[in-house]
Enzyme design. Structure first.
Site, PDB file in Angstrom:
ATOM      1  N   GLU A 269      -7.167  11.909 -12.152  1.00 43.05           N
ATOM      2  CA  GLU A 269      -7.818  12.490 -12.790  1.00 43.05           C
ATOM      3  C   GLU A 269      -7.960  14.392 -13.189  1.00 43.05           C
ATOM      4  O   GLU A 269      -8.441  14.923 -13.987  1.00 43.05           O
ATOM      5  CB  GLU A 269      -9.252  11.742 -12.296  1.00 43.05           C
ATOM      6  CG  GLU A 269     -10.356  12.240 -13.056  1.00 43.05           C
ATOM      7  CD  GLU A 269     -12.023  11.319 -12.263  1.00 43.05           C
ATOM      8  OE1 GLU A 269     -12.268  10.907 -12.434  1.00 43.05           O
ATOM      9  OE2 GLU A 269     -11.814  12.272 -11.206  1.00 43.05           O
ATOM     10  N   HIS A 295      10.197  -4.545  -1.172  1.00 36.61           N
ATOM     11  CA  HIS A 295      10.420  -6.410  -1.678  1.00 36.61           C
ATOM     12  C   HIS A 295       9.826  -6.346  -2.851  1.00 36.61           C
ATOM     13  O   HIS A 295       9.477  -7.812  -3.688  1.00 36.61           O
ATOM     14  CB  HIS A 295       9.988  -7.061  -0.233  1.00 36.61           C
ATOM     15  CG  HIS A 295      10.312  -7.192   0.832  1.00 36.61           C
ATOM     16  ND1 HIS A 295      11.669  -6.932   0.839  1.00 36.61           N
ATOM     17  CD2 HIS A 295       9.935  -6.381   1.690  1.00 36.61           C
ATOM     18  CE1 HIS A 295      12.411  -7.290   2.355  1.00 36.61           C
ATOM     19  NE2 HIS A 295      11.787  -6.123   2.999  1.00 36.61           N
ATOM     20  N   LYS A 410     -18.670   6.439 -19.654  1.00 40.85           N
ATOM     21  CA  LYS A 410     -19.810   6.390 -19.043  1.00 40.85           C
ATOM     22  C   LYS A 410     -20.561   6.225 -20.607  1.00 40.85           C
ATOM     23  O   LYS A 410     -21.749   6.173 -20.036  1.00 40.85           O
ATOM     24  CB  LYS A 410     -20.338   7.838 -18.126  1.00 40.85           C
ATOM     25  CG  LYS A 410     -19.861   7.499 -17.245  1.00 40.85           C
ATOM     26  CD  LYS A 410     -20.315   8.428 -16.255  1.00 40.85           C
ATOM     27  CE  LYS A 410     -19.092   9.362 -14.628  1.00 40.85           C
ATOM     28  NZ  LYS A 410     -19.318  10.151 -14.420  1.00 40.85           N
TER      29      LYS A 410
END
Length: 419
Positions: A269, A295, A410
């Site tokens: 961010e 793995h 938003k």
């Protein structure tokens, strides 16, 4: 903590000037008070003392009936707190258990609600803006689910952490709820050492003053020019950002997973931006857990595109005496070479071997090592990554403290509910 110094920028005059310019920028942020996170290791000592006083003043805390602290918050209002709690509760039993309402996943919300009881829980709602849709929606749900009488005594079951003057602050004032202010010049993802983290972690019984002291020690050491390896690393990441576009934390302990998630938000961010010249810049953060991801992701690191740098984080002393038994099993004798070794030794040798394999494969690496898990080392790690973020932001010529891309999402969400 022990910091390796393997990622170094080019030795020329331009690089030297770049490091000095970045140091000048962050020094101005620090001394001018423009950016508030630098001051938190000192200013938040007062918050610790206020929380200790609150434990005597709040009727539910003082009665000894509160065994659970539920933090309602998302992103910067929960990730760092959860990361610290995950590390410390592996070493000591908290005085009160922390729980997190941090997502709008209805299954998770319902499960957490059913885990807690009104009588034994103190709720902390944290939102810097005061209008975070996830946080406020869950707050409403908590009030409704438990039938909290916020006009009466139940207002003492809710603590509020927010910006002074925010809508949430006004809500708290209206109902007479105890609130703590986040400094206006401290961004959410840099707020873990503010009331956002200090209030719940202190109530959980952790030594938050030791966390702050560890952070302050590293801060002072950096500005005294004893931690120039951080400038070197920042310069390396910047100079190679056109080709090395991803920075990976490879953390060798399950308890580090939530701190790595905090790093992903802080790094992503802050540094994914449009610079002052209109150019898109950024370094993609990725978090792995060893030895598990040896793995899964390791194959890509070794033989895939060489567009990543890797920072290993390990714990030198897990303070555990768990040993691998001297037990030979038919057809599994190939694994007997670790007989009599501790798991502490095994996981650290796996870390060392993985790092060596990446170095031999041409992947840039460095390493942060905890001597052990304690509050001071956690404070050091927090300041290390916050300072590194600021340094790289200065070199990229961006503002690492805003998040316009998040705000766009938003705005779109609000429009979707309007239709």
């Amino acid at each position: 903590m022990i910091f390796s110094k393997e990622l170094c920028c080019t030795e020329n005059e331009e690089s030297k000037q770049r490091k000095e310019k970045a140091f000048t920028v962050v020094t101005h942020e620090y001394t001018s008070g423009k950016i508030g996170y630098y001051g938190l290791p000192i200013s938040s000592i007062k918050t610790v003392d206020e929380v200790k006083l609150l434990e005597d003043q709040n009727p539910f805390l003082a009665s000894g009936t509160i065994s659970d602290i539920a933090l309602i918050g998302i992103g910067g209002s929960s990730l760092g707190v959860k990361g610290i709690d995950s590390l410390l509760k592996a070493k000591k039993i908290p005085t009160r258990n922390l729980h997190f309402f941090e997502n709008t996943d209805p299954t998770n919300i319902s499960k957490t609600l059913s885990t807690l009881t009104k009588e034994n829980t103190l709720f902390i709602v944290a939102s810097k803006s005061g209008t975070t849709i996830e946080t406020i929606s869950i707050l409403k749900t908590v009030i409704s689910y438990y039938g909290l009488d916020i006009e009466g005594d139940d207002r003492n079951r809710i603590l509020v952490i927010t910006d002074a003057g925010s809508s949430l602050s006004k809500f708290a004032d209206h109902h007479g709820m105890r609130q703590f202010a986040i400094p206006l010049n401290v961004g959410g993802r840099f707020s873990v050492l503010s009331a956002v983290g200090i209030v719940p972690l202190t109530l959980a019984g952790y030594d938050t003053k030791a966390i702050l002291a560890g952070a302050q020690t590293f801060l002072e050491s950096f500005f005294s020019r004893h931690e120039d390896h951080l400038l070197e690393k920042g310069c390396f990441l910047f100079e190679n950002s056109a080709t090395i576009t991803t920075n990976i934390l490879f953390a060798y302990a399950n308890e580090l997973e939530n701190m790595c998630k905090w790093y992903v938000q802080l790094w992503g961010e802050s540094l994914g931006k449009i610079d002052f010249h209109g150019k898109t810049v950024g370094l993609t953060p990725q978090a792995l857990i060893g030895s598990v991801d040896q793995h899964s992701f390791l194959q890509l690191l070794i033989e895939g595109p060489k567009d990543k740098s890797v920072t290993f984080i390990n714990i030198l002393d897990f303070e555990s005496d768990l040993m691998i038994p001297t037990l030979s099993l038919k057809y599994l004798e190939k694994t007997d070479f670790v007989h009599g070794k501790s798991f502490n030794e095994l996981i650290n040798l796996q870390c060392a071997a993985t790092k060596e394999s990446l170095v031999l494969s041409g992947v840039p690496t460095d390493q942060l090592s905890f001597e052990k898990i304690d509050e001071a080392n956690i404070g050091t790690m927090i300041l290390y990554y916050e300072l590194l973020t600021s340094v790289v932001g200065a070199m990229m010529e961006i503002n690492p403290y805003d998040q316009p891309g998040v705000e766009l999402g938003k705005q779109i969400l609000y429009k979707k509910f309007d239709t």
